[in-house]
Design a protein around this motif. Structure first.
Motif, PDB file in Angstrom:
ATOM      1  N   LEU A  89      32.498 -56.126  23.287  1.00  0.00           N
ATOM      2  CA  LEU A  89      31.519 -55.423  22.451  1.00  0.00           C
ATOM      3  C   LEU A  89      30.879 -54.248  23.181  1.00  0.00           C
ATOM      4  O   LEU A  89      30.109 -53.491  22.585  1.00  0.00           O
ATOM      5  CB  LEU A  89      30.419 -56.407  22.018  1.00  0.00           C
ATOM      6  N   GLY A  90      31.168 -54.105  24.475  1.00  0.00           N
ATOM      7  CA  GLY A  90      30.610 -52.994  25.249  1.00  0.00           C
ATOM      8  C   GLY A  90      29.121 -53.110  25.473  1.00  0.00           C
ATOM      9  O   GLY A  90      28.408 -52.101  25.532  1.00  0.00           O
ATOM     10  N   ILE A  91      28.609 -54.332  25.613  1.00  0.00           N
ATOM     11  CA  ILE A  91      27.165 -54.542  25.754  1.00  0.00           C
ATOM     12  C   ILE A  91      26.697 -54.119  27.142  1.00  0.00           C
ATOM     13  O   ILE A  91      27.269 -54.511  28.158  1.00  0.00           O
ATOM     14  CB  ILE A  91      26.799 -56.016  25.506  1.00  0.00           C
ATOM     15  N   GLY A  92      25.646 -53.322  27.186  1.00  0.00           N
ATOM     16  CA  GLY A  92      25.051 -52.861  28.434  1.00  0.00           C
ATOM     17  C   GLY A  92      23.846 -52.013  28.121  1.00  0.00           C
ATOM     18  O   GLY A  92      23.724 -51.467  27.014  1.00  0.00           O
ATOM     19  N   ILE A  93      22.941 -51.872  29.068  1.00  0.00           N
ATOM     20  CA  ILE A  93      21.699 -51.133  28.811  1.00  0.00           C
ATOM     21  C   ILE A  93      21.961 -49.656  28.526  1.00  0.00           C
ATOM     22  O   ILE A  93      21.233 -49.031  27.767  1.00  0.00           O
ATOM     23  CB  ILE A  93      20.711 -51.304  29.995  1.00  0.00           C
ATOM     24  N   THR A  94      23.004 -49.085  29.109  1.00  0.00           N
ATOM     25  CA  THR A  94      23.315 -47.682  28.833  1.00  0.00           C
ATOM     26  C   THR A  94      24.181 -47.524  27.589  1.00  0.00           C
ATOM     27  O   THR A  94      24.103 -46.509  26.900  1.00  0.00           O
ATOM     28  CB  THR A  94      24.043 -47.048  30.042  1.00  0.00           C
ATOM     29  N   GLU A  95      25.014 -48.536  27.288  1.00  0.00           N
ATOM     30  CA  GLU A  95      25.912 -48.450  26.139  1.00  0.00           C
ATOM     31  C   GLU A  95      25.246 -48.893  24.840  1.00  0.00           C
ATOM     32  O   GLU A  95      25.460 -48.291  23.782  1.00  0.00           O
ATOM     33  CB  GLU A  95      27.167 -49.304  26.375  1.00  0.00           C
ATOM     34  N   THR A  96      24.448 -49.975  24.894  1.00  0.00           N
ATOM     35  CA  THR A  96      23.800 -50.510  23.688  1.00  0.00           C
ATOM     36  C   THR A  96      22.312 -50.773  23.958  1.00  0.00           C
ATOM     37  O   THR A  96      21.870 -51.925  23.940  1.00  0.00           O
ATOM     38  CB  THR A  96      24.488 -51.816  23.244  1.00  0.00           C
ATOM     39  N   PRO A  97      21.537 -49.729  24.209  1.00  0.00           N
ATOM     40  CA  PRO A  97      20.123 -49.933  24.575  1.00  0.00           C
ATOM     41  C   PRO A  97      19.309 -50.617  23.480  1.00  0.00           C
ATOM     42  O   PRO A  97      18.447 -51.452  23.774  1.00  0.00           O
ATOM     43  CB  PRO A  97      19.614 -48.507  24.844  1.00  0.00           C
ATOM     44  N   LEU A  98      19.572 -50.280  22.204  1.00  0.00           N
ATOM     45  CA  LEU A  98      18.814 -50.885  21.112  1.00  0.00           C
ATOM     46  C   LEU A  98      19.068 -52.387  21.055  1.00  0.00           C
ATOM     47  O   LEU A  98      18.130 -53.186  20.883  1.00  0.00           O
ATOM     48  CB  LEU A  98      19.199 -50.243  19.782  1.00  0.00           C
ATOM     49  N   ALA A  99      20.316 -52.803  21.222  1.00  0.00           N
ATOM     50  CA  ALA A  99      20.654 -54.226  21.198  1.00  0.00           C
ATOM     51  C   ALA A  99      19.970 -54.969  22.346  1.00  0.00           C
ATOM     52  O   ALA A  99      19.481 -56.093  22.170  1.00  0.00           O
ATOM     53  CB  ALA A  99      22.170 -54.410  21.284  1.00  0.00           C
ATOM     54  N   ILE A 100      19.900 -54.360  23.515  1.00  0.00           N
ATOM     55  CA  ILE A 100      19.263 -54.986  24.677  1.00  0.00           C
ATOM     56  C   ILE A 100      17.759 -55.106  24.463  1.00  0.00           C
ATOM     57  O   ILE A 100      17.163 -56.167  24.708  1.00  0.00           O
ATOM     58  CB  ILE A 100      19.545 -54.172  25.954  1.00  0.00           C
TER      59      ILE A 100
END
Length: 314
Positions: free
Chosen positions: A70-81
């Protein structure tokens, strides 16, 4: 990094002990509950439309979906984090209030040992409920796996730090500063310190003790949930017993800092985290936890009341 997580989670445990006068052994499972609630939200936000909703809400149980996929990461998915972090805190608060209302509150007049034994039962109930819902498999949660961009941390004499490290530092230090301002500058903070010093006197002088206890669970629960979420973001994997494995280190930090001292819990967490992490330079990693407890014992030999001399909240 590990010391910041331990210190942040230790604040809630220390506040509970100083105001309610019992060691809450379910604290570790509050950490896990907050972490799973937060990461279920992160997976849902990051993967909506790309994977089955049930698999996302179960944080990829049985390998149904992966954080790296899913490419989860603070730089890739900041809103999700960010949303996951908020939900983790809110979920831990809700769980804390629910358990207090239906389990601890009816036993408030009992001795501390009765509450302690009850909290162990609560811990097992929460842990195996999480196991039943989310499964026992350990799975990765982030695209980078929570490790530095260039591993290991020290490469050719330079220190490599990931954005997940930075996020953990900013969130932890910010929340710790917020707790300090709350305790020292607000009316609620003064009431909490008064109850920690003398509960009966606080009640006689008109302090609404039940409201203060409720606020303690809210603040402690929020910090605990966020600590659990940030711990998973940092290390990059999640399991049903993560909080339980952290619990002994958190207790060690609280004891080392001075039982009941919020600032002591922070300082103790940093010492325990550093001891556990730095010791692997000289000894095998499986003995890292033991080295942290050895450091705690050595410090307590010279300062038996803890780093902050057992002061209740300050």
């Amino acid at each position: 990094m590990q010391g910041l997580v331990i210190g942040l989670a230790g604040i809630g445990l220390s506040m509970t002990y100083s105001i309610l006068n019992f060691a809450n052994f379910a604290h570790g499972d509050y950490i896990t509950s907050g972490a799973f609630a937060g990461w279920a939200t992160t997976y849902l936000v990051a993967g909506l439309g790309r994977a089955d909703v049930g698999s996302l809400l179960l944080v990829g149980a049985s390998g149904s979906v992966f954080g790296g996929q899913l490419g989860i990461g603070i730089t890739e998915t900041p809103l999700a984090i960010i949303l996951g972090m908020v939900v983790a805190g809110v979920a831990a608060v809700g769980l804390s209030l629910f358990i207090d209302r239906f389990v601890y509150r009816p036993m408030r007049a009992e001795e501390g040992i009765a509450l302690l034994i009850t909290s162990i039962g609560v811990a097992f109930a929460i842990r195996y409920l999480i196991l039943f819902v989310f499964g026992s498999d350990v799975r990765g949660t982030t695209d980078a796996g929570g490790v530095p961009e260039v591993a290991p941390y020290f490469v050719d004499g330079a220190i490599r730090i990931s954005m997940h490290d930075v996020t953990l530092v900013v969130a932890s230090v910010g929340l710790m500063l917020g707790v300090h301002l709350l305790l020292q500058r607000s009316k609620l903070g003064k009431a909490m310190r008064a109850m920690a010093d003398n509960k009966d006197l606080a009640r006689i002088t008109g302090i609404p003790t039940e409201e203060v206890i409720r606020a303690t669970w809210i603040i402690g629960g929020a910090l605990t949930g966020v600590a659990g979420y940030m711990f998973i973001l940092w290390k990059g994997t999640i399991s049903f017993n993560d909080g339980w494995l952290l619990l002994l280190l958190i207790f060690a930090a609280v004891i080392l800092g001075g039982i009941g001292s919020v600032y002591g819990a922070i300082a103790g967490g940093l010492v325990i985290g550093l001891a556990a992490s730095v010791s692997v330079v000289w000894i095998p990693s499986e003995f890292a936890r033991a080295s942290a407890f050895i450091v705690m014992i050595l410090i307590l030999l010279f300062k038996p009341s803890g780093l902050f001399s057992g002061r209740a909240t300050a």
